[in-house]
Scaffold this motif. Structure first.
Motif, mmCIF file in Angstrom:
data_model
loop_
_atom_site.group_PDB
_atom_site.id
_atom_site.type_symbol
_atom_site.label_atom_id
_atom_site.label_comp_id
_atom_site.label_asym_id
_atom_site.label_seq_id
_atom_site.Cartn_x
_atom_site.Cartn_y
_atom_site.Cartn_z
ATOM 1 N N ARG A 108 47.530 30.030 38.282
ATOM 2 C CA ARG A 108 48.733 30.070 39.118
ATOM 3 C C ARG A 108 49.906 29.538 38.306
ATOM 4 N NH1 ARG A 108 46.963 33.047 43.429
ATOM 5 N NH2 ARG A 108 45.589 31.944 44.834
ATOM 6 N N TRP A 133 39.785 22.976 39.696
ATOM 7 C CA TRP A 133 39.947 23.974 40.761
ATOM 8 C C TRP A 133 38.581 24.513 41.193
ATOM 9 C CZ3 TRP A 133 38.508 29.162 40.124
ATOM 10 C CH2 TRP A 133 38.742 29.958 41.242
ATOM 11 N N ARG A 137 37.193 24.036 44.977
ATOM 12 C CA ARG A 137 37.008 25.242 45.783
ATOM 13 C C ARG A 137 35.561 25.321 46.275
ATOM 14 N NH1 ARG A 137 39.365 30.911 46.424
ATOM 15 N NH2 ARG A 137 37.502 32.061 46.929
ATOM 16 N N PHE A 145 34.449 26.052 54.922
ATOM 17 C CA PHE A 145 34.560 27.475 55.218
ATOM 18 C C PHE A 145 33.215 28.158 55.452
ATOM 19 C CE2 PHE A 145 38.131 26.554 52.209
ATOM 20 C CZ PHE A 145 39.121 26.538 53.171
ATOM 21 N N THR A 319 49.273 31.556 58.816
ATOM 22 C CA THR A 319 48.787 32.923 58.605
ATOM 23 C C THR A 319 48.171 33.490 59.880
ATOM 24 O OG1 THR A 319 46.862 31.801 57.717
ATOM 25 C CG2 THR A 319 48.351 32.818 56.136
ATOM 26 N N PHE A 447 43.887 39.346 52.393
ATOM 27 C CA PHE A 447 43.385 38.028 51.989
ATOM 28 C C PHE A 447 43.251 37.925 50.474
ATOM 29 C CE2 PHE A 447 42.040 38.769 56.316
ATOM 30 C CZ PHE A 447 42.275 37.557 56.936
ATOM 31 N N GLY A 448 43.878 38.841 49.731
ATOM 32 C CA GLY A 448 43.736 38.841 48.285
ATOM 33 C C GLY A 448 42.336 39.287 47.900
ATOM 34 N N ARG A 452 40.450 34.146 43.210
ATOM 35 C CA ARG A 452 41.442 33.386 43.972
ATOM 36 C C ARG A 452 41.586 33.919 45.399
ATOM 37 N NH1 ARG A 452 43.761 29.236 40.396
ATOM 38 N NH2 ARG A 452 44.279 28.303 42.376
ATOM 39 N N CYS A 454 41.092 34.555 49.434
ATOM 40 C CA CYS A 454 41.117 33.532 50.483
ATOM 41 C C CYS A 454 39.704 33.117 50.904
ATOM 42 C CB CYS A 454 41.862 34.081 51.696
ATOM 43 S SG CYS A 454 41.849 32.933 53.087
HETATM 44 C C1 HEM Z 1 43.778 34.370 59.002
HETATM 45 C C2 HEM Z 1 44.675 34.353 58.206
HETATM 46 C C3 HEM Z 1 44.719 34.118 56.711
HETATM 47 C C4 HEM Z 1 45.322 34.935 55.799
HETATM 48 C C5 HEM Z 1 46.006 36.253 56.087
HETATM 49 C C6 HEM Z 1 45.166 34.318 54.498
HETATM 50 C C7 HEM Z 1 45.643 34.870 53.308
HETATM 51 C C8 HEM Z 1 45.455 34.321 52.064
HETATM 52 C C9 HEM Z 1 45.907 34.920 50.828
HETATM 53 C C10 HEM Z 1 46.640 36.246 50.695
HETATM 54 C C11 HEM Z 1 45.548 34.093 49.808
HETATM 55 C C12 HEM Z 1 45.823 34.329 48.310
HETATM 56 C C13 HEM Z 1 44.761 35.210 47.734
HETATM 57 C C14 HEM Z 1 44.981 35.585 46.282
HETATM 58 O O1 HEM Z 1 45.766 34.938 45.585
HETATM 59 O O2 HEM Z 1 44.331 36.574 45.852
HETATM 60 C C15 HEM Z 1 44.888 32.960 50.399
HETATM 61 C C16 HEM Z 1 44.390 31.900 49.687
HETATM 62 C C17 HEM Z 1 43.881 30.767 50.292
HETATM 63 N N1 HEM Z 1 43.630 30.568 51.630
HETATM 64 FE FE1 HEM Z 1 43.922 31.882 53.118
HETATM 65 N N2 HEM Z 1 44.482 33.142 54.643
HETATM 66 C C18 HEM Z 1 44.176 32.969 55.976
HETATM 67 C C19 HEM Z 1 43.470 31.919 56.525
HETATM 68 C C20 HEM Z 1 43.092 30.785 55.868
HETATM 69 C C21 HEM Z 1 42.485 29.624 56.478
HETATM 70 C C22 HEM Z 1 42.141 29.499 57.968
HETATM 71 C C23 HEM Z 1 42.326 28.712 55.485
HETATM 72 C C24 HEM Z 1 41.783 27.319 55.567
HETATM 73 C C25 HEM Z 1 41.692 26.560 56.603
HETATM 74 C C26 HEM Z 1 42.788 29.308 54.246
HETATM 75 C C27 HEM Z 1 42.769 28.694 52.992
HETATM 76 C C28 HEM Z 1 43.140 29.301 51.803
HETATM 77 C C29 HEM Z 1 43.051 28.645 50.493
HETATM 78 C C30 HEM Z 1 42.550 27.231 50.226
HETATM 79 C C31 HEM Z 1 43.514 29.574 49.549
HETATM 80 C C32 HEM Z 1 43.635 29.383 48.041
HETATM 81 C C33 HEM Z 1 42.465 29.992 47.288
HETATM 82 C C34 HEM Z 1 42.558 29.756 45.784
HETATM 83 O O3 HEM Z 1 43.649 29.809 45.198
HETATM 84 O O4 HEM Z 1 41.503 29.539 45.177
HETATM 85 N N3 HEM Z 1 43.247 30.564 54.519
HETATM 86 N N4 HEM Z 1 44.825 33.122 51.775
#
Ligand code: HEM
Length: 513
Positions: A108, A133, A137, A145, A319, A447-448, A452, A454
């Motif tokens: 990042r 990281w 994770r 999760f 989100t 969600f990517g 990385r 989600c």
């Molecule tokens: C329901 C709706 C959600 C959407 C649309 C969403 C979307 C995303 C997206 C687009 C990313 C980046 C992916 C990438 O860079 O390829 C991401 C990363 C992440 N999300 Fe979500 N998310 C959601 C829910 C959640 C929830 C409920 C949590 C935790 C309680 C969460 C925790 C994280 C974390 C920790 C990352 C970082 C992952 C990394 O960089 O290793 N997300 N999410």
């Protein structure tokens, strides 16, 4: 009178450093130019001196970048100040980068907003790729999760949804409109907070509730902000101070910090044995106490705890509520779809008072509606930026080390080469289609994908499905008096996530038996 002299004196003493710094910079630029001349870089609009293409971003960068990609192609190079950024706007290009070159691109960038709010990149979402990281994770995937953990908290979601329905019932009785944008944000915050922090915010008064919503929106604006310091490394900080961005960021950081500290204090005062099961905060505090070593040089501290809380709170709350808000908006604009979905839910659930998580598997049309809503309104329109860790080739173009990568999930969701009549809300397009949002289909990158991607998909989507199903099961919905479907405002508000700019107001109606 001593001051100007002092100033002059210090300028004079800094002059040699300044001149040698400038020479070094020039030398680096000449070297960079030379090596770029041998490179076949992706096409893009010509940059202006100093600002590059920043002037072309406008208030909604995902839309401007999508328009530029229509002219220059799906692998587009823009210069954001001094930062070369490759924007991917086709499923094919996204697949090539997030799958084939995942390991080359899974770090990042270090940005001012993400650095400050993540306590100097010691969270998960904004941490650079590396041992720290990976370990954090892994830990969160197991502790927070996992399907077991999410299933174990179903009673929280069902209770919180029920509480929201009760509240909405009061508006239905008086025939008044509900601010669904606010209510759904409140629901999402209550669920994430209870599951992760063991604390509910349901009892908050209106003023405190509004304050919390404001803090979350402000944080996401800061995380998605285009700060001058990020694009002009040597003098950008001056612009940020004059523009007020620096002050806003500091204020937001301290508000969030107080919020996390309050959660931590609650846990420290409360005896763990008195609760059913330790939550993620207990676990993080235990790691602090044990001075757990993570990665090579990281001893787990209070800042690490707060950084992880930031991720969970900001990534999880906003989100989910954005998906629900846009889904209810699209349903209000498309009564045919709303009616068809209500028929499915009501015939499946029958006379039961509420939809439970056991019912969700049967609601096939609900799944199509959510895919269609997220196709048009992915909350993270440009995902989270990545940065290349080494040079690689993409469709014959050179992508140098240190290039920023943005995937335009919003644009891909509206690409006419992938979707027939892309602007139309038509959930049936997903009937008999294998396309899903779990990171294997690059047409729908909500969600990517890849390393990385989600980790909170399951936790996020089960909340969304349960809430939407219950809102439609319990009530019929109509527009406020005097408003027509054509009047509905569909403008987007900008930040790291894109919410509905004008809150959604709808009137709940108890259905006739
Ligand atoms: C329901 C709706 C959600 C959407 C649309 C969403 C979307 C995303 C997206 C687009 C990313 C980046 C992916 C990438 O860079 O390829 C991401 C990363 C992440 N999300 Fe979500 N998310 C959601 C829910 C959640 C929830 C409920 C949590 C935790 C309680 C969460 C925790 C994280 C974390 C920790 C990352 C970082 C992952 C990394 O960089 O290793 N997300 N999410």
């Amino acid at each position: 009178m001593a001051l100007p002299w002092l100033a002059l004196n210090s300028v004079a003493s800094f002059l040699p450093f300044f001149v040698s710094g400038l020479l070094l910079l020039l030398l680096r630029r000449v070297n960079q130019r030379k090596s770029n001349n041998h490179h076949q870089l992706p096409p893009g609009p010509p940059p202006l001196p100093v600002i590059g293409n920043l002037h072309q971003l406008g208030p909604l960068p995902h839309q401007s970048l999508w328009r530029l990609s229509r002219v220059y192609g799906p692998v587009l190079l823009v210069h954001l100040g001094r930062v070369p950024t490759v924007v991917l706007s086709s499923a094919k290009a996204a697949r090539e980068v997030l799958k084939t070159h995942d390991l080359d691109t899974c770090s990042r960038p270090r940005l001012i907003g993400t650095g400050r709010l993540s306590y100097n990149y010691i969270d998960i979402a904004f941490a650079p790729y590396g041992d720290y990281w990976r370990e954090m994770r892994k830990l969160c995937i197991v502790e927070l999760f996992s399907a077991k953990r999410v299933d174990g908290s179903r009673f929280v979601r069902e209770e919180e949804v029920e509480a929201l329905l009760e509240q909405i019932g009061e508006s239905a009785a008086s025939g008044s409109a509900v601010d669904l944008s606010k209510s759904l944000m409140g629901l999402s915050a209550a669920i994430v907070s209870r599951v992760a922090f063991g604390r509910s915010f349901r009892g908050l008064g209106a003023a405190e509730g509004n304050m919390l919503v404001h803090i979350v929106h402000e944080a996401l604006a800061m995380l998605g902000s285009f700060s001058a310091s990020d694009f002009f490394p040597y003098f950008g900080w001056i612009i940020d101070r004059f523009s007020g961005l620096h002050k806003r960021l500091e204020k937001n950081f301290h508000e969030l910090d107080r919020f996390y500290q309050q959660i931590i204090n609650d846990h420290l005062q409360d005896h763990k044995e008195e609760r059913d099961e330790g939550d993620i905060v207990d676990l993080l505090l235990e790691m602090e106490k044990n001075r757990t070593q993570l990665g090579e040089n990281n001893i787990f501290t209070r800042d690490h705890t707060k950084a992880i809380l930031m991720d969970i709170f900001l990534a999880g709350v906003d989100t989910g509520s954005i998906i629900m808000e846009w889904t209810m908006t699209e349903l209000a604009r498309n009564p045919r779809v709303m009616k068809k979905l209500q028929d499915e839910i009501r015939s499946c659930v029958g006379n039961k008072k509420a939809v439970t998580e056991d019912d969700l598997d049967q609601l096939q049309y609900l799944k199509l509606v959510l895919k269609e809503s997220m196709r048009l309104h992915p909350p993270s329109v440009l995902l989270i930026p990545r940065e290349t860790m080494r040079h690689f080739k993409l469709f014959g173009y050179d992508i140098p080390l240190g290039t920023r990568i943005q995937v335009n999930a919003w644009g891909i969701g509206r690409d006419p080469e992938l979707w027939e009549d892309p602007e139309k809300f038509y959930p049936e397009r997903f009937e008999n289609s294998p396309i899903d949002y779990k990171g294997q289909h690059f047409e729908l990158l909500i969600f990517g994908s890849g390393r990385r991607g989600c980790p909170g998909i399951y936790m996020g989507m089960v909340t969304v499905e349960l809430a939407i199903a219950n809102l439609l099961h319990r009530f019929d919905w109509r527009l406020p008096d005097g408003m027509t479907r054509e009047d509905m405002n569909m403008e987007e508000g900008a930040g790291l996530t894109v919410f509905k700019k004008v809150p959604l107001l709808l009137v709940p109606v108890e259905p006739c038996e």
